[in-house]
Design a protein around this motif. Sequence first.
Motif, PDB file in Angstrom:
ATOM      1  N   GLN A   1       0.830  -1.211   0.000  1.00 40.11           N
ATOM      2  CA  GLN A   1       0.000   0.000   0.000  1.00 40.11           C
ATOM      3  C   GLN A   1       0.865   1.262   0.000  1.00 40.11           C
ATOM      4  OE1 GLN A   1      -3.611   0.089   0.221  1.00 40.11           O
ATOM      5  NE2 GLN A   1      -3.132   2.166  -0.428  1.00 40.11           N
TER       6      GLN A   1
ATOM      7  N   ASP B   1       1.068   4.177  -2.805  1.00 33.88           N
ATOM      8  CA  ASP B   1       0.748   5.571  -2.471  1.00 33.88           C
ATOM      9  C   ASP B   1       1.909   6.529  -2.742  1.00 33.88           C
ATOM     10  OD1 ASP B   1      -1.629   4.517  -1.641  1.00 33.88           O
ATOM     11  OD2 ASP B   1      -1.312   4.852   0.508  1.00 33.88           O
ATOM     12  N   TYR B   2       3.109   6.037  -2.623  1.00 25.99           N
ATOM     13  CA  TYR B   2       4.287   6.915  -2.799  1.00 25.99           C
ATOM     14  C   TYR B   2       4.978   6.685  -4.147  1.00 25.99           C
ATOM     15  CZ  TYR B   2       4.214   8.468   2.110  1.00 25.99           C
ATOM     16  OH  TYR B   2       3.886   9.036   3.321  1.00 25.99           O
TER      17      TYR B   2
END
Length: 196
Positions: free
Chosen positions: A41, A45-46
């Motif tokens: 995750q 997200d990054y």
Amino acid sequence: MLHPFRPEHLSSDLVQSDKDVQEVLITAEQMSARVRELGAQISRDYEGKDIVLVSVLVGACIFTADLLRTITVPCSVDFVAISSYGKETRSSGVVRILKDLDDSVESRHVLIVEDIVDTGLTLNYLIDAIRNRNVASVRTCSMLDKPSRRLTKVELDYVGFEVPDAFVVGYGLDFAQRYRNLPYVGILRPEVYGGK
Ligand code: IMP
């Protein structure tokens, strides 16, 4: 009393035994699977960014080491050590930095990695301290969340597991510096810390 579990009298002769754990809450396998999910995750997200994990010593060290190896975006890691002034001052959120970061986090995307969020005072203090350093962003990742004892609202972006209102040890979490090496998270028998 805010932290009935925190030993003010560290007993160096405390003998550690598996029997001190009354219930295993999170097995090593469950933890490992959840850490992989969190890492995936976080990596999504990054995507395209470079992050710095700010790990809170000592409790978050094992979680950080495992999480780090599941993150696929470029990342570095730094450590901070924090202490409260004692039972009374914890409730007022007075904490101090015992060991600061080695490197500047200016313009960096910071992910604070904690072991457990209880009242929320420690993490809130740290979020503010990091925000004041002209960072690009701050997010938080806590292995465990104990929401029942929260005294302040705290921004938790990633959480491994929620735990009940009990004193838990293992996978980095200690009582009197013991039990950090347990590969699972379990509830410590109240008799061990003199509670009920
Ligand atoms: P907070 O400021 O009350 O959120 O305190 C968080 C810190 O208290 C954690 O980083 C731990 O060091 C400690 N702590 C809180 N609950 C537990 C627990 O159940 N087991 C071990 N340490 C705990």
